[in-house]
Motif scaffolding. Structure first.
Motif, mmCIF file in Angstrom:
data_model
loop_
_atom_site.group_PDB
_atom_site.id
_atom_site.type_symbol
_atom_site.label_atom_id
_atom_site.label_comp_id
_atom_site.label_asym_id
_atom_site.label_seq_id
_atom_site.Cartn_x
_atom_site.Cartn_y
_atom_site.Cartn_z
ATOM 1 N N MET A 69 0.857 -1.037 0.088
ATOM 2 C CA MET A 69 -0.047 -0.090 -0.179
ATOM 3 C C MET A 69 0.785 1.147 -0.093
ATOM 4 N N ILE A 70 0.720 2.052 -0.958
ATOM 5 C CA ILE A 70 1.248 3.403 -0.824
ATOM 6 C C ILE A 70 0.283 4.613 -0.795
ATOM 7 N N THR A 71 0.551 5.670 -0.165
ATOM 8 C CA THR A 71 -0.265 7.009 -0.029
ATOM 9 C C THR A 71 0.292 7.981 -0.799
ATOM 10 N N ILE A 72 -0.082 8.532 -1.879
ATOM 11 C CA ILE A 72 0.434 9.695 -2.431
ATOM 12 C C ILE A 72 0.016 10.877 -1.870
ATOM 13 N N ASN A 73 0.760 11.853 -1.379
ATOM 14 C CA ASN A 73 0.624 13.102 -0.625
ATOM 15 C C ASN A 73 0.672 14.086 -1.619
ATOM 16 N N ILE A 74 -0.706 14.725 -1.554
ATOM 17 C CA ILE A 74 -0.842 16.035 -2.469
ATOM 18 C C ILE A 74 -0.194 17.110 -1.604
ATOM 19 N N GLU A 75 0.762 17.969 -2.108
ATOM 20 C CA GLU A 75 1.387 18.838 -1.169
ATOM 21 C C GLU A 75 0.697 20.040 -1.295
ATOM 22 N N LYS A 76 0.517 21.111 -0.268
ATOM 23 C CA LYS A 76 -0.161 22.305 -0.427
ATOM 24 C C LYS A 76 0.414 23.143 -1.366
ATOM 25 N N ASN A 77 1.680 23.235 -1.528
ATOM 26 C CA ASN A 77 2.090 24.222 -2.556
ATOM 27 C C ASN A 77 2.555 23.389 -3.983
ATOM 28 N N SER A 78 1.615 22.310 -4.305
ATOM 29 C CA SER A 78 1.812 21.815 -5.497
ATOM 30 C C SER A 78 1.689 22.689 -6.781
ATOM 31 N N ARG A 79 2.565 22.465 -7.579
ATOM 32 C CA ARG A 79 2.571 22.949 -9.070
ATOM 33 C C ARG A 79 2.204 22.187 -10.026
ATOM 34 N N LEU A 80 2.087 22.659 -11.172
ATOM 35 C CA LEU A 80 1.584 21.691 -12.223
ATOM 36 C C LEU A 80 2.638 20.558 -12.606
ATOM 37 N N GLU A 81 4.012 20.868 -12.488
ATOM 38 C CA GLU A 81 5.116 19.935 -12.629
ATOM 39 C C GLU A 81 4.822 18.608 -11.576
ATOM 40 N N ASP A 82 4.486 18.988 -10.144
ATOM 41 C CA ASP A 82 4.007 17.950 -9.272
ATOM 42 C C ASP A 82 3.414 16.859 -9.762
ATOM 43 N N VAL A 83 2.136 17.597 -10.489
ATOM 44 C CA VAL A 83 1.197 16.416 -10.895
ATOM 45 C C VAL A 83 1.696 15.214 -11.680
ATOM 46 N N ASP A 84 2.724 15.511 -12.321
ATOM 47 C CA ASP A 84 3.633 14.291 -13.068
ATOM 48 C C ASP A 84 4.214 13.701 -12.088
ATOM 49 N N LEU A 85 4.652 14.130 -10.918
ATOM 50 C CA LEU A 85 5.301 13.351 -9.900
ATOM 51 C C LEU A 85 4.334 12.322 -9.243
ATOM 52 N N TYR A 86 3.082 12.977 -9.179
ATOM 53 C CA TYR A 86 1.885 12.104 -8.593
ATOM 54 C C TYR A 86 1.533 11.014 -9.325
ATOM 55 N N LEU A 87 1.583 11.144 -10.906
ATOM 56 C CA LEU A 87 1.191 10.306 -11.857
ATOM 57 C C LEU A 87 2.308 9.195 -11.751
ATOM 58 N N THR A 88 3.644 9.504 -11.539
ATOM 59 C CA THR A 88 4.517 8.429 -11.654
ATOM 60 C C THR A 88 4.275 7.621 -10.286
ATOM 61 N N HIS B 22 -0.595 29.261 -7.868
ATOM 62 C CA HIS B 22 -0.113 28.265 -9.041
ATOM 63 C C HIS B 22 -1.317 28.067 -10.270
ATOM 64 N N PHE B 23 -0.643 28.551 -11.274
ATOM 65 C CA PHE B 23 -1.593 28.421 -12.531
ATOM 66 C C PHE B 23 -2.118 27.182 -13.021
ATOM 67 N N GLY B 24 -3.536 26.948 -12.824
ATOM 68 C CA GLY B 24 -4.368 25.896 -13.285
ATOM 69 C C GLY B 24 -4.014 24.628 -12.383
ATOM 70 N N ILE B 25 -3.623 24.817 -11.002
ATOM 71 C CA ILE B 25 -3.412 23.576 -10.226
ATOM 72 C C ILE B 25 -4.562 23.032 -9.621
ATOM 73 N N VAL B 26 -5.626 23.557 -9.560
ATOM 74 C CA VAL B 26 -6.856 22.759 -8.975
ATOM 75 C C VAL B 26 -7.347 21.957 -10.057
ATOM 76 N N PRO B 27 -7.688 22.259 -11.089
ATOM 77 C CA PRO B 27 -8.213 21.662 -12.114
ATOM 78 C C PRO B 27 -7.308 20.319 -12.566
ATOM 79 N N ALA B 28 -5.950 20.530 -12.547
ATOM 80 C CA ALA B 28 -4.917 19.617 -12.662
ATOM 81 C C ALA B 28 -5.014 18.544 -11.834
ATOM 82 N N LEU B 29 -5.228 18.979 -10.423
ATOM 83 C CA LEU B 29 -5.170 17.903 -9.259
ATOM 84 C C LEU B 29 -6.392 17.197 -9.490
#
Length: 396
Positions: free
Chosen positions: A1-20, A44-51
């Motif tokens: 089991m893993i937990t993917i932690n969405i950081e409060k300062n997430s940027r668009l490039e972080d979404v790629d890390l979550y997908l990884t 950060h531009f577009g972060i809510v819909p990206a998440l």
């Protein structure tokens, strides 16, 4: 089991890390939780819909486990504070009957959040803004008919005209504009283009974002729009996007008017859906689509009349994403994230031209800023279109 932690300062490039991380869970065939932050940094531009798009992708993983929120205090006041985070409502409702919603210490939040989600949803049913004067209108296709948003029509037909949509959401758009003393002067000038953008993009989700490749309705499923006002110094924006040539060039343009404090006013507008993406949907509907790569399909979707239909209200019927490019001509920027692709176009440096052939549409790769070599991103469900719409307030 893993937990993917969405950081409060997430940027668009972080979404790629979550997908990884999600891809690794698939690779090793293990369960995956997602932990949402109590609050988000909204700069950060577009972060809510990206998440939201990432959550949709995680939810479709057969071993998606729990949706967690990074809280321990489940008092009414604490939970009310959660809803200042514009990510919470759409993601919670989307997951309500799929994997559930829990605090980080395992408390089931469905009952404590039930009344709050209803109150939040009622504001959307009335076309009104959420806390912070943001217009968030989310359509959950799996909910009963009385919880679907009347401003977009019903389960079987999208609203026929832009005029009908404007009458439904004008109060909400006005509330977004009226959050700053200078903006009301722009409201009457900008409301019709705003409505047209929402109309065209939401109609696109109605036609393309509700069914799988076998034309079976997706459940659960989400479609929606998020509009919010942003005011920042030009120098701050250029510094924030110094590593992204496209965004830096856009905010450096002298066509964008500043106020006396060297600030730019603009609206960030996003429309998102939980469909199967432009390319997969196009291929499911067109035999020729299997011979086209994803970028070619996106370009075709941006070409006038290439994918639209016609009704009795022909003068107001959807004209596809071509109409959006026309509205943004000379002033906006558009970003599209779907499938394996992420592209953008600066409509100041590359203005609108009506083209008969989709191959001549200009798009740039989001990562490397080229228009001839495109990155193959981690696959993601759904589609997000995010627009920067400047408000040149000194013109009014």
């Amino acid at each position: 089991m893993i937990t993917i932690n969405i950081e409060k300062n997430s940027r668009l490039e972080d979404v790629d890390l979550y997908l990884t991380q999600l891809e690794n869970a698939r690779k090793f065939d293990v369960g995956a939780n997602v932990m949402l932050p109590k609050m988000l940094n909204y700069g950060h531009f577009g972060i809510v819909p990206a998440l939201i798009q990432f959550i949709i992708t995680w939810l479709r993983y057969e071993k998606a486990e729990r949706l967690l929120i990074d809280i321990e205090d489940t008092s009414e006041d604490s939970l009310s504070e959660l809803f200042k985070n514009e990510l919470i409502f759409p993601v919670v409702v989307l997951n309500w009957n799929r994997v559930g919603v829990f605090s980080k210490n395992g408390i089931n939040l469905k009952m404590p959040l039930r009344e709050l989600t209803k109150l939040y949803g009622d504001r959307m049913l009335n076309g009104r803004t959420i806390p912070g004067n943001k217009l968030l209108l989310t359509e959950f296709d799996h909910l009963p008919d009385d919880r679907l948003l009347p401003c977009f029509g019903n389960r079987y037909e999208f609203i026929e005209t832009k005029t009908q949509l404007r009458n439904s959401i004008e109060k909400g758009i006005r509330e977004v504009f009226y959050m700053h003393s200078e903006l009301p002067r722009a409201f009457d000038h900008e409301k019709d283009p705003f409505v047209a953008i929402i109309y065209e993009l939401m109609k696109n989700t109605f036609e393309w974002g509700r069914h799988d490749k076998f034309h079976v309705r997706l459940e659960p499923n989400i479609r929606g729009t998020l509009v919010k006002f942003i005011k920042k110094k030009r120098s701050t924006l250029i510094e924030e996007y110094k590593l992204h040539k496209g965004m830096k060039d856009f905010f450096s343009s002298k066509k964008l008017k500043e106020n006396s404090n060297n600030e730019l006013y603009f609206m960030e507008m996003s429309v998102f859906d939980g469909g199967i993406g432009f390319a997969a949907k196009y291929r499911s509907l067109n035999e020729v689509g299997h011979e086209m790569d994803e970028i070619d399909i996106i370009k075709r979707c941006l070409t006038k009349h290439a994918t639209s239909d016609h009704g009795m209200y022909k003068e107001e019927k959807g004209l596809g994403l071509d109409e959006i490019l026309k509205i943004l001509d000379g002033r906006g920027l558009i970003r599209i994230k779907t499938g394996h692709s992420c592209v953008y176009r600066n409509m100041i440096s590359h203005g609108y031209k009506e083209l008969a052939e989709s191959k001549n549409i200009i798009l740039y790769d989001w990562r490397n800023n080229t228009n001839d070599k495109f990155t193959e991103f981690k696959p993601i469900e759904g589609t997000v279109v995010t627009i920067v719409y400047p408000i040149a307030y000194t013109e009014f």
